[in-house]
Design a protein around this motif. Structure first.
Motif, PDB file in Angstrom:
ATOM      1  N   LEU A  89      -6.222-115.594  59.106  1.00 51.25           N
ATOM      2  CA  LEU A  89      -6.341-115.022  60.445  1.00 51.25           C
ATOM      3  C   LEU A  89      -5.626-113.674  60.532  1.00 51.25           C
ATOM      4  CD1 LEU A  89      -5.914-118.236  62.614  1.00 51.25           C
ATOM      5  CD2 LEU A  89      -7.989-116.872  62.328  1.00 51.25           C
ATOM      6  N   MET A  90      -4.463-113.557  59.890  1.00 53.89           N
ATOM      7  CA  MET A  90      -3.743-112.282  59.891  1.00 53.89           C
ATOM      8  C   MET A  90      -4.551-111.203  59.163  1.00 53.89           C
ATOM      9  SD  MET A  90       0.178-113.661  59.326  1.00 53.89           S
ATOM     10  CE  MET A  90       0.724-112.131  58.655  1.00 53.89           C
ATOM     11  N   GLU A  91      -5.205-111.572  58.086  1.00 52.92           N
ATOM     12  CA  GLU A  91      -6.023-110.618  57.338  1.00 52.92           C
ATOM     13  C   GLU A  91      -7.212-110.163  58.175  1.00 52.92           C
ATOM     14  OE1 GLU A  91      -8.500-110.444  53.146  1.00 52.92           O
ATOM     15  OE2 GLU A  91      -6.940-111.949  53.396  1.00 52.92           O
ATOM     16  N   ILE A  92      -7.851-111.111  58.863  1.00 49.20           N
ATOM     17  CA  ILE A  92      -8.978-110.758  59.741  1.00 49.20           C
ATOM     18  C   ILE A  92      -8.507-109.831  60.856  1.00 49.20           C
ATOM     19  CG2 ILE A  92     -10.622-111.689  61.423  1.00 49.20           C
ATOM     20  CD1 ILE A  92     -10.773-114.190  59.578  1.00 49.20           C
TER      21      ILE A  92
ATOM     22  N   ASN B 200      -5.961-107.772  60.833  1.00 52.00           N
ATOM     23  CA  ASN B 200      -5.674-106.451  60.280  1.00 52.00           C
ATOM     24  C   ASN B 200      -6.948-105.669  59.985  1.00 52.00           C
ATOM     25  OD1 ASN B 200      -2.962-107.051  60.458  1.00 52.00           O
ATOM     26  ND2 ASN B 200      -2.774-107.636  58.301  1.00 52.00           N
ATOM     27  N   LEU B 201      -7.972-106.324  59.468  1.00 51.23           N
ATOM     28  CA  LEU B 201      -9.247-105.652  59.206  1.00 51.23           C
ATOM     29  C   LEU B 201      -9.903-105.184  60.499  1.00 51.23           C
ATOM     30  CD1 LEU B 201     -10.713-107.945  56.387  1.00 51.23           C
ATOM     31  CD2 LEU B 201      -9.914-105.580  56.153  1.00 51.23           C
TER      32      LEU B 201
ATOM     33  N   GLN C 227     -10.726-101.339  61.661  1.00 48.93           N
ATOM     34  CA  GLN C 227     -12.058-100.915  62.108  1.00 48.93           C
ATOM     35  C   GLN C 227     -11.977-100.262  63.481  1.00 48.93           C
ATOM     36  OE1 GLN C 227     -14.590-104.358  61.942  1.00 48.93           O
ATOM     37  NE2 GLN C 227     -15.071-104.072  59.775  1.00 48.93           N
ATOM     38  N   ASN C 228     -11.216-100.847  64.394  1.00 45.80           N
ATOM     39  CA  ASN C 228     -11.084-100.273  65.732  1.00 45.80           C
ATOM     40  C   ASN C 228     -10.408 -98.911  65.667  1.00 45.80           C
ATOM     41  OD1 ASN C 228     -12.320-102.411  66.977  1.00 45.80           O
ATOM     42  ND2 ASN C 228     -10.417-103.470  67.476  1.00 45.80           N
TER      43      ASN C 228
END
Length: 148
Positions: free
Chosen positions: A118-121, A123-124, A128-129
């Motif tokens: 979840l932390m990796e998602i 951060n990705l 992107q934002n």
């Protein structure tokens, strides 16, 4: 059904238990012979000649009330010798082999936990934002000029 039974029999614990039972039974005869022919005579010599062993009568008028301490000591010694032989002949060497095998194994990195994923998602998505909001502040893209 037969495959399940085969898997059950070949499971490590069942095989280890079967080996222990067979070896224990085989050594019991050997240890019983040693205690009966070596240890029991020593105990009998300490107990006196009239009874043939160490012990006493609960009711001296009834021979069946004899409590044979030598037989109890014999059983304890038989058990201890059997346990020692099984431990030093089978358990200790198998533990040594399994420890050596464990040292040779290369540690494998564990799969990430749910929190790590979840932390990796997060951060990705944040990257992107940031990239999309940064591109929007530059203004509209200009069309290339043609020389005409």
């Amino acid at each position: 059904m037969i495959k399940g039974f085969k898997d059950f029999l070949l499971r490590g614990n069942v095989v280890d238990l079967a080996v222990a039972v067979v070896v224990g039974a085989a050594f019991t005869a050997l240890v019983a012979a040693v205690t009966a022919n070596l240890i029991q005579p020593v105990l009998n010599a300490l107990g006196g000649v009239d009874t043939g062993s160490i012990g006493f009568y609960v009711n001296p008028s009834k021979p069946e009330s004899y409590i044979n301490i030598s037989a109890i000591l014999n059983a304890i010694i038989t058990f201890a010798i059997t346990a020692l032989v099984v431990y030093f002949v089978f358990v200790a060497p198998m533990k040594k082999l399994s420890d050596l095998a464990a040292k040779k194994k290369v540690p494998v990195k564990a799969d990430p936990t749910e929190v790590e994923l979840l932390m990796e998602i997060r951060n990705l998505l944040r990257e992107q934002n940031t990239a999309s909001s940064g591109a929007g502040t530059m203004g509209p893209a200009k069309a290339p000029e043609t020389g005409a």
